[in-house]
Each structure stands twice: as C-alpha cells, then as structure tokens.
Scaffold this motif. Structure first.
Motif, PDB file in Angstrom:
ATOM      1  N   LYS A  32       0.829  -1.209   0.000  1.00 51.80           N
ATOM      2  CA  LYS A  32       0.000   0.000   0.000  1.00 51.80           C
ATOM      3  C   LYS A  32       0.855   1.248   0.000  1.00 51.80           C
ATOM      4  CE  LYS A  32      -0.946  -0.175   4.967  1.00 51.80           C
ATOM      5  NZ  LYS A  32      -1.989  -0.371   5.966  1.00 51.80           N
ATOM      6  N   VAL A  33       0.268   2.293  -0.575  1.00 56.71           N
ATOM      7  CA  VAL A  33       0.898   3.607  -0.597  1.00 56.71           C
ATOM      8  C   VAL A  33      -0.031   4.555   0.142  1.00 56.71           C
ATOM      9  CG1 VAL A  33       1.854   5.454  -2.022  1.00 56.71           C
ATOM     10  CG2 VAL A  33       1.905   3.090  -2.858  1.00 56.71           C
ATOM     11  N   LYS A  34       0.478   5.128   1.215  1.00 54.05           N
ATOM     12  CA  LYS A  34      -0.266   6.126   2.001  1.00 54.05           C
ATOM     13  C   LYS A  34       0.043   7.482   1.401  1.00 54.05           C
ATOM     14  CE  LYS A  34      -2.370   7.360   5.974  1.00 54.05           C
ATOM     15  NZ  LYS A  34      -3.756   7.075   6.243  1.00 54.05           N
ATOM     16  N   VAL A  35      -1.019   8.233   1.057  1.00 52.77           N
ATOM     17  CA  VAL A  35      -0.862   9.526   0.391  1.00 52.77           C
ATOM     18  C   VAL A  35      -1.689  10.586   1.120  1.00 52.77           C
ATOM     19  CG1 VAL A  35      -0.413   8.454  -1.858  1.00 52.77           C
ATOM     20  CG2 VAL A  35      -2.745   9.111  -1.247  1.00 52.77           C
ATOM     21  N   GLU A  88      -6.905  -0.630  -5.387  1.00 50.94           N
ATOM     22  CA  GLU A  88      -8.098  -0.192  -4.660  1.00 50.94           C
ATOM     23  C   GLU A  88      -7.753   1.141  -4.018  1.00 50.94           C
ATOM     24  OE1 GLU A  88      -9.430  -2.957  -1.705  1.00 50.94           O
ATOM     25  OE2 GLU A  88      -9.811  -4.541  -3.165  1.00 50.94           O
ATOM     26  N   ILE A  89      -8.510   2.172  -4.355  1.00 55.79           N
ATOM     27  CA  ILE A  89      -8.310   3.470  -3.707  1.00 55.79           C
ATOM     28  C   ILE A  89      -9.174   3.478  -2.453  1.00 55.79           C
ATOM     29  CG2 ILE A  89      -8.644   5.962  -3.871  1.00 55.79           C
ATOM     30  CD1 ILE A  89      -8.055   5.737  -6.853  1.00 55.79           C
ATOM     31  N   LYS A  90      -8.543   3.629  -1.317  1.00 61.15           N
ATOM     32  CA  LYS A  90      -9.218   3.716  -0.020  1.00 61.15           C
ATOM     33  C   LYS A  90      -9.256   5.196   0.353  1.00 61.15           C
ATOM     34  CE  LYS A  90      -9.551  -0.763   0.609  1.00 61.15           C
ATOM     35  NZ  LYS A  90     -10.824  -1.439   0.807  1.00 61.15           N
ATOM     36  N   GLU A  91     -10.317   5.860  -0.074  1.00 60.70           N
ATOM     37  CA  GLU A  91     -10.403   7.310   0.064  1.00 60.70           C
ATOM     38  C   GLU A  91     -10.320   7.767   1.515  1.00 60.70           C
ATOM     39  OE1 GLU A  91     -13.114  11.011  -1.637  1.00 60.70           O
ATOM     40  OE2 GLU A  91     -13.763   8.955  -1.993  1.00 60.70           O
ATOM     41  N   ILE A  98      -2.409  -2.150  -3.491  1.00 57.20           N
ATOM     42  CA  ILE A  98      -1.900  -2.750  -4.725  1.00 57.20           C
ATOM     43  C   ILE A  98      -1.906  -4.269  -4.571  1.00 57.20           C
ATOM     44  CG2 ILE A  98       0.043  -2.870  -6.343  1.00 57.20           C
ATOM     45  CD1 ILE A  98       1.047  -0.219  -4.970  1.00 57.20           C
ATOM     46  N   TYR A  99      -2.457  -4.949  -5.571  1.00 54.48           N
ATOM     47  CA  TYR A  99      -2.458  -6.412  -5.629  1.00 54.48           C
ATOM     48  C   TYR A  99      -1.763  -6.817  -6.920  1.00 54.48           C
ATOM     49  CZ  TYR A  99      -6.003  -5.983  -2.016  1.00 54.48           C
ATOM     50  OH  TYR A  99      -6.674  -5.662  -0.867  1.00 54.48           O
ATOM     51  N   ILE A 141       4.213  -4.466   2.374  1.00 57.60           N
ATOM     52  CA  ILE A 141       4.438  -5.324   1.205  1.00 57.60           C
ATOM     53  C   ILE A 141       4.718  -6.739   1.693  1.00 57.60           C
ATOM     54  CG2 ILE A 141       5.961  -5.776  -0.760  1.00 57.60           C
ATOM     55  CD1 ILE A 141       6.333  -2.669  -0.882  1.00 57.60           C
ATOM     56  N   HIS A 142       3.887  -7.664   1.197  1.00 56.49           N
ATOM     57  CA  HIS A 142       4.052  -9.061   1.588  1.00 56.49           C
ATOM     58  C   HIS A 142       3.355  -9.982   0.605  1.00 56.49           C
ATOM     59  CE1 HIS A 142       0.223  -7.873   3.480  1.00 56.49           C
ATOM     60  NE2 HIS A 142      -0.131  -9.134   3.333  1.00 56.49           N
ATOM     61  N   LEU A 143       3.730 -11.251   0.659  1.00 59.33           N
ATOM     62  CA  LEU A 143       3.097 -12.271  -0.148  1.00 59.33           C
ATOM     63  C   LEU A 143       1.763 -12.631   0.496  1.00 59.33           C
ATOM     64  CD1 LEU A 143       3.519 -14.258  -2.561  1.00 59.33           C
ATOM     65  CD2 LEU A 143       4.390 -15.877  -0.859  1.00 59.33           C
ATOM     66  N   LEU A 144       0.682 -12.522  -0.269  1.00 55.12           N
ATOM     67  CA  LEU A 144      -0.642 -12.905   0.242  1.00 55.12           C
ATOM     68  C   LEU A 144      -0.858 -14.407   0.142  1.00 55.12           C
ATOM     69  CD1 LEU A 144      -3.112 -10.227  -1.183  1.00 55.12           C
ATOM     70  CD2 LEU A 144      -2.408 -10.551   1.199  1.00 55.12           C
TER      71      LEU A 144
END
Length: 156
Positions: A32-35, A88-91, A98-99, A141-144
């Motif tokens: 994920k990217v926190k913005v 998926e954008i988590k507004e 990211i998947y 970041i990890h393997l699901l």
C-alpha cells in the motif's frame, strides 16, 4: 544448516531447477501507498499533471514482474504466462492498495515476480505524485498467497 544458494565451496550460485517437475504456479502480493488527501482527490478526479497515475503504475508493475530476474541476483528468468496489477483506492484512509498476481507453468515459483510487481507499481505511484506531496509512504508489502510447487500452497 544447508543454504540453497551457496555451492559446496561456499560461493553464491543459482540453484539448479532442471530436475524439478513443471507445475502450475501462481502468487499474489500486496502493498500500500499512504498519500495525502490532496493526492487522493487528484487521483479520483484524474487531475494529476503527470497523467493517469494508476494506468502507468499498472504497466510499470507488469514490466517489473517481467524483469525480476535482472534485479534479484538468484532469481531464475522464467516464462510468465499471466500477470495482473489491481488497485483499490481507499479514500477515507488515503491509501492505494496494490495487488500483484503472477502465473507460470514451470520449475520454480513466481513469488518474487509478484512482490516485484507491487514494489515497482508503488514506486511509480510515488514518482508520479511526488510533485503534489512528497510525504507518502510505501508499506505492508508481503506475499498474500501462492500455489504450486514442492512447498505447496501458502496463505498469509
């Protein structure tokens, strides 16, 4: 303890997979990217000056998967039969999830390819959004999951 990436002389080498059976293999990784709220708003409204961020990041992630063996020293170059990057954008959380999924039929797995895809996509998002706000973080970041191969299935 036996280390798989060192030969009998203690020198690094790529593991020989030529005797392994080819099996269908698949792996999915997450990150994920926190913005900032401003970046989320601009992404949702397609107002980023550098263009369509997630479209570019999707292509970059796919390209990264295909180049994994060139940047991770002991990874085998493998035929990737399919790969996909989803966002998926988590507004509310101001996050982009990211998947990354990679598939192959071969003698070795695609976990590193899936993880590379997530990393490259995340870095591309950062690069395309940094002019708005550099206070972004890439994390989790990890393997699901992964399937196939001698070690079998894995779920995080």
């Amino acid at each position: 303890m036996d280390f798989t990436h060192f030969n009998k002389d203690g020198k690094a080498y790529m593991v020989d997979v030529s005797e392994k059976n080819k099996t269908k293999r698949e792996a999915t990784a997450f990150g994920k990217v926190k913005v900032s709220k401003e970046i989320i708003s601009k992404l949702i409204n397609n107002q980023m000056k550098k263009g369509e961020v997630l479209g570019v990041a999707r292509v970059a992630g796919i390209m990264g998967m295909k180049k994994t063996s060139e940047i991770i020293p002991m990874c085998h170059p493998i035929f990737i039969s399919g790969c996909e990057i989803k966002f998926e954008i988590k507004e509310e959380e101001c996050e982009i999830h990211i998947y990354s999924t990679a598939k192959t039929v071969g003698e070795t797995g695609v976990e590193m390819e899936a993880l590379t895809g997530v990393n490259v996509a995340a870095l591309t998002i950062y690069d395309m959004c940094k002019s708005v706000d550099k206070r972004m973080s890439i994390s989790d970041i990890h393997l699901l999951n992964k399937s196939g191969g001698k070690s079998g299935d894995f779920k995080f």
